[in-house]
Design an enzyme around this catalytic site. Structure first.
Site, mmCIF file in Angstrom:
data_model
loop_
_atom_site.group_PDB
_atom_site.id
_atom_site.type_symbol
_atom_site.label_atom_id
_atom_site.label_comp_id
_atom_site.label_asym_id
_atom_site.label_seq_id
_atom_site.Cartn_x
_atom_site.Cartn_y
_atom_site.Cartn_z
ATOM 1 C CB SER A 125 2.245 36.057 14.531
ATOM 2 O OG SER A 125 2.946 35.444 15.574
ATOM 3 C CE1 TYR A 150 -2.986 34.714 16.713
ATOM 4 C CE2 TYR A 150 -0.748 33.862 16.946
ATOM 5 C CZ TYR A 150 -1.604 34.926 16.731
ATOM 6 O OH TYR A 150 -1.100 36.188 16.514
ATOM 7 C CE LYS A 154 -2.727 36.584 13.495
ATOM 8 N NZ LYS A 154 -3.406 37.791 13.076
HETATM 9 P P1 NAD Z 1 -6.026 42.602 20.886
HETATM 10 O O1 NAD Z 1 -6.889 41.441 21.243
HETATM 11 O O2 NAD Z 1 -5.646 43.565 21.921
HETATM 12 O O3 NAD Z 1 -6.706 43.403 19.671
HETATM 13 C C1 NAD Z 1 -7.513 42.790 18.711
HETATM 14 C C2 NAD Z 1 -8.785 43.623 18.576
HETATM 15 O O4 NAD Z 1 -9.616 43.032 17.575
HETATM 16 C C3 NAD Z 1 -9.607 43.682 19.862
HETATM 17 O O5 NAD Z 1 -9.938 45.035 20.114
HETATM 18 C C4 NAD Z 1 -10.855 42.865 19.558
HETATM 19 O O6 NAD Z 1 -11.993 43.362 20.228
HETATM 20 C C5 NAD Z 1 -10.945 42.998 18.047
HETATM 21 N N1 NAD Z 1 -11.590 41.871 17.348
HETATM 22 C C6 NAD Z 1 -11.346 40.544 17.520
HETATM 23 N N2 NAD Z 1 -12.118 39.834 16.682
HETATM 24 C C7 NAD Z 1 -12.859 40.721 15.973
HETATM 25 C C8 NAD Z 1 -13.836 40.611 14.959
HETATM 26 N N3 NAD Z 1 -14.235 39.420 14.513
HETATM 27 N N4 NAD Z 1 -14.392 41.731 14.448
HETATM 28 C C9 NAD Z 1 -14.013 42.950 14.902
HETATM 29 N N5 NAD Z 1 -13.095 43.122 15.860
HETATM 30 C C10 NAD Z 1 -12.514 42.025 16.393
HETATM 31 O O7 NAD Z 1 -4.728 42.004 20.165
HETATM 32 P P2 NAD Z 1 -3.364 42.723 19.792
HETATM 33 O O8 NAD Z 1 -2.317 42.240 20.716
HETATM 34 O O9 NAD Z 1 -3.562 44.177 19.606
HETATM 35 O O10 NAD Z 1 -3.086 42.038 18.377
HETATM 36 C C11 NAD Z 1 -3.510 42.631 17.163
HETATM 37 C C12 NAD Z 1 -3.178 41.682 16.007
HETATM 38 O O11 NAD Z 1 -1.782 41.393 16.014
HETATM 39 C C13 NAD Z 1 -3.887 40.332 16.108
HETATM 40 O O12 NAD Z 1 -4.276 39.943 14.802
HETATM 41 C C14 NAD Z 1 -2.817 39.406 16.634
HETATM 42 O O13 NAD Z 1 -3.011 38.081 16.220
HETATM 43 C C15 NAD Z 1 -1.558 40.000 16.002
HETATM 44 N N6 NAD Z 1 -0.349 39.691 16.774
HETATM 45 C C16 NAD Z 1 -0.318 39.992 18.120
HETATM 46 C C17 NAD Z 1 0.811 39.657 18.865
HETATM 47 C C18 NAD Z 1 0.847 39.935 20.346
HETATM 48 O O14 NAD Z 1 1.633 39.287 21.048
HETATM 49 N N7 NAD Z 1 0.074 40.850 20.884
HETATM 50 C C19 NAD Z 1 1.924 39.041 18.247
HETATM 51 C C20 NAD Z 1 1.861 38.784 16.878
HETATM 52 C C21 NAD Z 1 0.714 39.110 16.146
#
Ligand code: NAD
Ligand code: UDP
Length: 339
Positions: A125, A150, A154
């Protein structure tokens, strides 16, 4: 490279990436504990692609569960999305964030190497830059003081992966630093489905537009930006998904360890986003100015030129497109994936 394991593959970014992978002819194995997603996503993926994914409801901290998956499926690469992602919640639940994000990644890596799968694309991120030292932000920009647990998780996950690749050059690791993902699949079948009151700007605006929330709270209009509101680099989730396909070709070329910013390179303020969204949905978005939110930076936008140069990747969707697609998703699914 044919078979890709996607952790968190039923989540917001993961589900769009699974569709992109299937459309490109890859086989997708999804591991998700459903802590922030819904099984209905599997039906939507099937509807969109005509293809079935192998789904395992497994937590990445569950070594036995992961062993079972890796024994059954011989995967060529892992795209690792699974994790908790709320900046604010992480301040109140630091243990949960370190356990899930860092602990889960350590277990995942250990099982991967046991089964000889040493290729990973990791969801990092722009939060790792903290208050950026320069704008636009290049990958060389030093990681600043992380503003919340958070962001710290990362940064730690990145460091763990870099060290592991350094110690064992058989690994290939691509760290993708996302800026602000928004938008939804053009079909309106996949999108962002936050539980409870959304933390992020776009899902909050869409819920105001659909009438679930009365007005938008704008966190601060006294930043050192042209209109005083915070500036971010919003990127369409479909462009982001495509970035993972490009990253797979780097992995295939034995890239070692590489870091890429995935952003558009253009920043928009909160007020500008409100105006674009109003244009997209044809409604007024009522808002109120509130105090600044703890831990927010004034401005954050990418220099995405490295991704263009080395991945051949560039964002295609403009901000109005992103707002229109987010609105189509919200309008078609007022309750998200719940019927
Ligand atoms: P999201 O919460 O929609 O998706 C994450 C998925 O991981 C969910 O389906 C959840 O059920 C699953 N999950 C969480 N913990 C778990 C575990 N211990 N075991 C198995 N499954 C697990 O989030 P997203 O927006 O799709 O983000 C995906 C990744 O991208 C994350 O790592 C997030 O930190 C990173 N990210 C997201 C953003 C954003 O703004 N959406 C920005 C930068 C980075
Ligand atoms: N923001 C806002 N009201 C909200 C949510 C966000 O004014 O309800 C602002 C926030 O202060 C920031 C921008 O919108 O300037 C993007 O916030 P978001 O949480 O979506 O992303 P992040 O801060 O993680 O980059």
């Amino acid at each position: 490279m044919k078979k890709i394991l996607i952790t968190g593959g039923l989540g917001y970014i993961g589900s769009h990436t699974v569709v992109a992978l299937l459309d490109a002819g890859y086989q997708a194995i999804v591991v998700d504990n459903l802590s922030n997603s819904d099984k209905e996503v599997l039906n939507r993926i099937k509807e969109l692609t005509g293809k079935q994914v192998s789904f395992y409801q497994v937590d990445i901290r569950d070594r036995a569960g992961l062993n079972h998956v890796f024994r059954k499926e011989t995967c060529d690469c892992v795209i690792h999305f699974a994790g908790l992602k709320s900046l604010e919640e992480s301040i109140y639940k630091p243990w949960e964030y370190y356990d899930n994000n860092v602990g889960g990644t350590l277990t995942l890596i250990d099982v991967m190497r046991e089964y000889g799968c040493k290729n990973m694309i990791f969801s990092s991120s722009a939060a790792v830059y903290g208050t950026p030292e320069q704008l636009p932000i290049t990958e060389e920009c030093p990681k600043g003081e992380r503003m919340n647990p958070y962001a710290q998780t990362k940064s730690m996950q990145e460091q763990i992966l870099m060290d592991i690749q350094k110690a064992d050059p058989d690994w290939n690791v691509v760290l993708l630093r996302y800026f602000n993902p928004i938008g939804a699949h053009k079909s309106g079948l996949l999108g962002e489905d936050p539980q409870g009151i959304p933390n992020n700007l776009l899902p909050y605006i869409t819920q105001v537009a659909i009438g679930k929330l009365p007005y938008l709270k704008i966190f601060g209009n006294d930043y050192d930006t042209p209109d005083g509101t915070g500036i971010r680099d919003y990127i369409h989730v479909l462009d982001l998904a495509n970035g993972h396909l490009k990253a797979l070709s780097r992995i295939q070329a034995n890239c070692g360890c590489e870091v890429f910013n995935l952003g558009t390179g253009t920043g928009y303020s909160v007020l500008e986003m409100v105006h674009y969204f109003e244009q997209a949905c044809g409604k007024k978005i009522p808002y109120q100015i509130e105090p600044r939110r703890l831990g927010d930076v004034a401005a954050c936008f990418a220099d995405p030129s490295k991704a263009k140069r080395l991945l051949g990747w560039e964002a295609q969707n403009g901000v109005l497109e992103m707002c229109k697609d987010a609105w189509r998703w919200q309008n078609k699914n007022p309750n998200g994936y719940k019927k």
